[in-house]
Design an enzyme around this catalytic site. Structure first.
Site, PDB file in Angstrom:
ATOM      1  N   GLY A  27       0.730  -1.221  -0.102  1.00  0.00           N
ATOM      2  CA  GLY A  27      -0.134  -0.036   0.015  1.00  0.00           C
ATOM      3  C   GLY A  27       0.723   1.284  -0.020  1.00  0.00           C
ATOM      4  O   GLY A  27       1.966   1.334  -0.266  1.00  0.00           O
ATOM      5  N   SER A  28       0.161   2.390   0.643  1.00  0.00           N
ATOM      6  CA  SER A  28       0.831   3.499   0.321  1.00  0.00           C
ATOM      7  C   SER A  28       2.300   3.806   1.056  1.00  0.00           C
ATOM      8  O   SER A  28       2.796   4.839   0.596  1.00  0.00           O
ATOM      9  CB  SER A  28      -0.126   4.777   0.809  1.00  0.00           C
ATOM     10  N   VAL A  29       2.629   3.037   1.783  1.00  0.00           N
ATOM     11  CA  VAL A  29       4.073   3.136   2.355  1.00  0.00           C
ATOM     12  C   VAL A  29       5.060   3.176   1.195  1.00  0.00           C
ATOM     13  O   VAL A  29       6.300   3.952   1.195  1.00  0.00           O
ATOM     14  CB  VAL A  29       4.333   2.091   3.375  1.00  0.00           C
TER      15      VAL A  29
END
Length: 452
Positions: free
Chosen positions: A185-187
């Site tokens: 995800g956004s990491v």
């Protein structure tokens, strides 16, 4: 009076013949016994050769993690780091380092791990509490010494007691921090932005048109957190804007991003001396504009928690990738991925992400950290699930001169599944342990802003 036909000479001849016959019989018997001794020798009793005692596994802080010979192998700290240590059977190591290092341990070699049992115990306890609070399936964490790459903790929960491994379901034996692959995800947005900064394709203050949704490459890309219609690069990270990421990577050659993701360690197993997942990173020839965009914000590629920690360690370690270690004294290599200036800029940007967005979730009063959250839907039965998520956070502390890099993943939380709600507080609690154990003083002022 002797018979006339019986002469004395005959008597003596018969007596001599009888004596010779008896002598011959005795000689033959003696010879037979002698020959029997040559042909069928007596088999000596085998000499017993004692095998060397099995070597011990010890922690960096001097605790015995595994000791004793195979029939009586014991694990004095019970479940602590059990998926890393593993266990033995009657013939040798079956899981974990007991199996991976079986030849050395059989020779009686003692092996010292880089794990600090205090950090390991804290990480496992914090993860376990989070699982119980959110009714999650499982969780993992990796804690690195930023400069050396030594793993201070490598936690996978729920775990098991290696002293009673037969009574535990096999999925509990799994070293999930190293083996389990998932979409982060956004990491990953932080790693994408770092690559583009390093290539001079953006700056922290370059502005982009960022509506809350956008049609891109035949799909609708949505944002979740409300934000202004125009965002700078630093704000794209701050608001975790998917639309902003499509603007950043639009027109960027797929080979460029693939080269950086590979340099971060994605798509290949981490060389740790343990079985490890390599994650999924497709060949750039197979990237479409849409898959490039989704990969830039952490969908369509997979990583392990250890890979995520090592990749973020590049940002913490002045742009150098350092090979992680679980065995003290193992060879360690490093290579440059980003310039020191790019890494410093990213540390400043990621400190801003925390301070301006999730300060109380990820940071302790008086200390400064940098990092990024992620929340990704999990593929179940071939489709993205609306109920199952992976919650992630990767970061470092202290923000200006990092000493530790930490990555966290929790899968399947029924409540508080957003990365900011779940993974970031876990990072904060692990950070608290590190700050206390290593006596790091509070920083009362915010780190200086790096020039773009």
């Amino acid at each position: 009076m002797p018979h006339p036909l019986f002469h004395a000479s005959d008597f003596h001849l018969k007596r001599r013949a009888a004596s010779l016959a008896i002598a011959a019989l005795l000689a033959f018997a003696s010879l037979a016994v002698a020959l029997a001794g040559v042909i069928i020798p007596a088999r000596p009793a085998p000499a017993s050769v004692a095998a060397p005692p099995r070597g011990e596994l010890r922690s960096a802080d001097g605790r015995v993690l595994a000791g004793g010979d195979l029939p009586r192998r014991v694990y004095p700290l019970g479940p602590l780091a059990a998926p890393v240590i593993g266990f033995v059977g009657a013939s040798g190591g079956l899981e974990g380092l007991e199996r991976a290092s079986d030849p050395q341990l059989r020779r009686g070699e003692d092996l010292t791990l880089t794990l600090d049992t205090r950090v390991q115990a804290a990480a496992e306890s914090i993860l376990t509490e989070a699982l119980e609070r959110t009714d999650a399936e499982y969780a993992s964490a990796a804690v690195l010494d930023t400069r050396s790459g030594d793993l201070l903790a490598l936690a996978s929960v729920p775990g098991f007691d290696p002293n009673a491994w037969r009574a535990t379901p096999p999925d509990r034996w799994r070293n999930r921090a190293v083996l389990d692959e998932y979409e982060p995800g956004s990491v990953v947005k932080a790693l994408t932005v770092a690559a583009l900064l390093n290539e001079g394709r953006t700056t922290p203050d370059t502005q982009y048109d960022t509506p809350m949704w956008r049609r891109f490459a035949g799909a609708t890309i949505n944002d979740i957190v409300a934000h202004p219609p125009t965002l700078k690069t630093r704000q794209i990270l701050r608001y975790s804007s998917n639309v902003g990421m499509t603007r950043l990577v639009e027109g960027v050659p797929a080979e460029l991003l693939h080269r950086y993701f590979t340099a971060y360690g994605f798509g290949r197993p981490v060389r740790l001396g343990l079985p490890a997942g390599d994650g999924l990173l497709r060949d750039p020839a197979d990237w479409s504009p849409l898959t490039q965009a989704t990969q830039s914000f952490g969908q369509g590629l997979t990583v392990t928690t250890l890979q995520l920690a090592v990749a973020f360690n590049v940002l913490a370690n002045d742009g150098r990738y350092v090979t992680p270690r679980i065995l003290a004294g193992a060879p360690s290599t490093s290579r440059r991925v980003l310039t020191p200036q790019t890494a410093a800029t990213m540390r400043e940007l990621l400190h801003g992400v925390v301070d301006d967005g999730i300060k109380t979730k990820a940071e302790l009063p008086g200390y400064h950290v940098g990092g990024k959250t992620g929340t990704a839907q999990v593929v179940v039965d071939g489709r993205y699930s609306a109920q199952v998520f992976s919650s992630t956070f990767a970061g470092f502390l202290p923000a200006a001169r990092p000493r530790f890099t930490v990555a966290v993943m929790v899968r399947g939380a029924k409540r508080e599944y957003q990365g900011s709600q779940l993974a970031a507080p876990i990072f904060r609690e692990i950070s608290s342990t590190l700050l206390s154990l290593y006596a790091l003083r509070p920083e009362m002022v915010r780190p200086p802003t790096a020039e773009p």
